[in-house]
Scaffold this active site. Structure first.
Site, PDB file in Angstrom:
ATOM      1  CG  HIS A 139     123.811  31.683  72.139  1.00 49.08           C
ATOM      2  ND1 HIS A 139     124.685  32.703  71.852  1.00 49.08           N
ATOM      3  CD2 HIS A 139     124.157  30.642  71.321  1.00 49.08           C
ATOM      4  CE1 HIS A 139     125.519  32.303  70.906  1.00 49.08           C
ATOM      5  NE2 HIS A 139     125.219  31.063  70.557  1.00 49.08           N
ATOM      6  CG  HIS A 193     126.232  33.668  78.860  1.00 53.86           C
ATOM      7  ND1 HIS A 193     126.357  35.040  78.852  1.00 53.86           N
ATOM      8  CD2 HIS A 193     126.185  33.290  77.555  1.00 53.86           C
ATOM      9  CE1 HIS A 193     126.380  35.472  77.604  1.00 53.86           C
ATOM     10  NE2 HIS A 193     126.279  34.423  76.796  1.00 53.86           N
TER      11      HIS A 193
END
Length: 311
Positions: free
Chosen positions: A199, A251
């Site tokens: 992303h 993440h």
């Protein structure tokens, strides 16, 4: 004295910068154009091939172990995402392509600037700019997926997804490699793809590419702060996308920073080395014909001066 025209000295085949086959044979010129387009499509396909192979095959990421006292992988699994994959792709690709279409149409219609072997200037401009943008997207995604499966870093919610049987694990050994996950295998494999953030890399690539595109194409001087405001908004959108992955427990912060760096690097390389956004247009000009000066001997000069004095 004979008047010598430089244009006559040019070989007919060299006029217009091409060979007689290209200048006088439109069929051969068209076939060459089609061949170049096919070559570009092949390069685009090859750039995205690693991404396609990894996403559509059963390639599993590197099986990395863990420490029992590692708090960074003990976060709970969140069911939803702040920005899912569909929204990321739609916003990143659609906004960028719409901006490129608008900018190129304005540039051609109002500024009358277009140079390409493709006869239709609108098609030529979109082919070059959108093609470069998609080529960068393919490279960025291929880099990301190769890193994910090669490194196999565990996501912050890995233990929640893996659900290992700690009764069969001796945590005193330190680094645990031999363990079995009791969770869903597809989710476990996905939980091994933390580094680096897809992303973050994709959002930074698309938004930074658009920022640089505005810098090159947005030439209106009426509002001095409009372009910087648009560029700042785009960068903040990319930052928000990456930071949301940390709050979603998808993440680690270092994954997001690495994704930002990778996306920015690919965007700069594509803009400055592949596209022609910041390249100055150079025209090839033929040298001017040499001016031949009449060379007179000293005796002829004296005779000519005497002739003028007598007159």
């Amino acid at each position: 004295m004979q008047n010598y025209k430089y244009d006559k000295a040019i070989v007919p085949e060299s006029k217009n910068g091409g060979s007689p086959a290209l200048n006088n044979n439109p069929r051969r010129s068209g076939s060459k154009r089609v061949l170049l387009i096919c070559l570009d499509l092949f390069c685009l396909f090859m750039a995205g091939l690693p991404f396609l192979i990894i996403e559509t095959s059963t390639i599993k990421p590197y099986h990395r172990g863990f420490y029992c006292n590692d708090e960074s992988i003990k976060y709970p699994l969140k069911t939803g995402e702040t920005i899912n994959d569909a929204v990321l792709c739609a916003v990143g690709i659609v906004i960028a392509i719409l901006a490129i279409i608008t900018g190129e149409f304005y540039r051609i219609y109002y500024l009358k600037k277009s140079r390409s072997t493709i006869q239709n200037p609108y098609v030529a401009a979109l082919y070059k700019q959108v093609g470069c943008f998609l080529f960068g997207c393919a490279i960025s995604q291929s880099f990301t997926d190769i890193a994910k499966v090669s490194i196999g870093r565990l996501r912050p919610h890995f233990l929640s997804v893996c659900n290992p049987d700690f009764s069969q694990i001796n945590c005193s050994e330190g680094y645990i490699q031999n363990y079995r996950c009791r969770g869903d295998d597809s989710k476990v494999q996905e939980a091994r793809k933390s580094f680096f953030s897809g992303h973050a890399s994709f959002s930074m690539y698309t938004m930074l590419y658009l920022v640089l595109y505005l810098q090159a194409r947005f030439t209106w001087r009426g509002a001095r702060l409009l372009r910087p405001l648009l560029q700042f908004t785009l960068i903040m959108m990319a930052f928000y996308t990456g930071l949301s992955r940390v709050s979603d427990h998808k993440h680690h912060p270092s994954d997001v920073l690495a994704g930002f760096a990778q996306g920015a690097l690919v965007a700069c390389c594509i803009v400055f080395f592949v596209s022609d956004l910041f390249k100055t247009k150079t025209t090839l000009s033929l040298p001017a014909p040499a001016i031949r000066k009449e060379i007179l001997s000293p005796v002829d000069i004296i005779d000519r001066n005497n002739h003028h004095n007598m007159m």
